[in-house]
Design an enzyme around this catalytic site. Sequence first.
Site, mmCIF file in Angstrom:
data_model
loop_
_atom_site.group_PDB
_atom_site.id
_atom_site.type_symbol
_atom_site.label_atom_id
_atom_site.label_comp_id
_atom_site.label_asym_id
_atom_site.label_seq_id
_atom_site.Cartn_x
_atom_site.Cartn_y
_atom_site.Cartn_z
ATOM 1 C CE LYS A 94 -3.868 1.815 2.798
ATOM 2 N NZ LYS A 94 -4.681 1.536 4.010
ATOM 3 C CB SER B 203 -8.114 3.222 2.771
ATOM 4 O OG SER B 203 -7.278 2.634 3.765
ATOM 5 C CB SER C 143 -8.284 0.336 5.644
ATOM 6 O OG SER C 143 -9.088 1.463 5.448
HETATM 7 N N1 GLN Z 1 -13.163 3.572 6.045
HETATM 8 C C1 GLN Z 1 -12.686 4.027 7.321
HETATM 9 C C2 GLN Z 1 -12.316 5.485 7.209
HETATM 10 O O1 GLN Z 1 -12.587 6.044 6.209
HETATM 11 C C3 GLN Z 1 -11.526 3.215 7.760
HETATM 12 C C4 GLN Z 1 -10.296 3.517 7.022
HETATM 13 C C5 GLN Z 1 -9.106 2.739 7.484
HETATM 14 O O2 GLN Z 1 -9.221 1.698 8.121
HETATM 15 N N2 GLN Z 1 -7.945 3.270 7.181
HETATM 16 O O3 GLN Z 1 -11.800 6.081 8.096
#
Ligand code: GLN
Length: 489
Positions: free
Chosen positions: A80, A155, A179
């Site tokens: 990532k 994400s 994420s």
């Molecule tokens: N979708 C969640 C957010 O937007 C979690 C994102 C994540 O785990 N980095 O914060």
Amino acid sequence: MEDWCWRGAADIARAVAAREVSALEVTRAHLARIAAIDGRLGAYLLVDEEGALAQAAAVDERVARGEPPGPLAGVPVGLKDLFVTRGLTTTAGSRILADWVPPYDGTAVARLRQAGAVILGKLNMDEFAMGSSNENSAFKPCRNPWDLARVPGGSSGGSAAAVTAGLCALALGTDTGGSIRQPAALSGCVGLKPTYGRVSRYGVVAFASSLDQVGPLGRTALDCALALEVIAGRDPLDATSIDLPVPRYRDATRAPVSIAGLRIGVPEEFFATGLDPEVGERVRAAIAQLEALGARVVNVSLPYSEHAIATYYLVATAEASSNLARYDGVRYGLRVPGRDLIDTYCKTRAAGFGDEVKRRIMLGTYALRAGYYDAYYLRAQKVRTLIKQDFDRAFTQCDAIATPTSPVPAFRIGERAADPLAMYLADIYTISCNLAGLPGLSVPCGFTREDLPVGLQLLGPPLGEATLLGLAAAYQGATDWHERRPPLA
Ligand code: GLN
């Protein structure tokens, strides 16, 4: 050679060490598949062809000299783009870091290299890991390998899509509120979020420091176990990393895995309104499968999880507003030649952050304002403790908790983009785990009638990774969902 793109990490490492195949051949097969397919998928932000071939050649030399090549010898890995990589642009999916080339490797990355992994490149993501669909990437969308009109989840969308599409054997992601697990579920691979502190966060661009955790995505529990073994463990450069020995997680996944007598807690709150009926059906069938393998199902209750999303969006935005203050246009990112510093500062910040990131910084700054701190951040921290206590209670009655990972299968690109609240609901089942600092895993457990993957989420007590990996391995041993390949040429 294409076949090597579908062998797992454990199998590749074994074959490379045994000289059945060279690391160079495996790397070339993956680079060729990326070149053929990723134009349509959008999983990679950067492919480091030269670097990957050099790492592969070095692994082959070690094998030729008769030296042990490492537990991940020749395994193609994608990162990532939140992982700091020496000499390789690291953007965090943001324009504000579009041309930042770090001078060092983060700890997880250094440990992968040490173990013989071949780093193919950097993977697409929502800007600063804020999002659930990869649509917040400042650069390009990433698509779902099962349906290119749909999102891969987020994400860590690029990580999940790349693993599922055979564009790397393993990927690293980060999970702040889901994420790793949510994109693993929507794209159709295994994703593991370890216990908070199990893996060092040194050299990982920070989002919300009390929630962020690094973890692997792979096609099997075995591969995730192998990766976790390499990256986990105390790191003097991260004071929150746990100082306990790292178990041989692989042993927990080795067939035949016995899960006889393990108690699986099922919280009814996670099967209530908002859950897509087909997802609910598949997840219940998976729990029945675990029962057929010898596990015992018990009812548990997590009543405070109802407040998880509200709590998360106070804690996460507050911490993000503080973490992102460093992108002030001076230290990283864009330089506008011929402009003075103040002017550059204004331009960089305005042009640099996308809408979702700006929204979070504003929310977080508001929640932390003098006079509001007690009403928002402090109150959220108290509810966080109640959520944690729910789990403490539940884990006196069971060894692991089973729920859906996401309430819905992959949605269409654009469908939720205009409605932040609808997007936030994508994490309704994954978020409490981060608030409580627990390990969580998503494993493919079937497909909808439209051929979209569904994920089963398994949650464990602190340091319960081996139990989760064992359950997932037993489930994968009895099913073949993970062997289906997405319809990409
Ligand atoms: N979708 C969640 C957010 O937007 C979690 C994102 C994540 O785990 N980095 O914060």
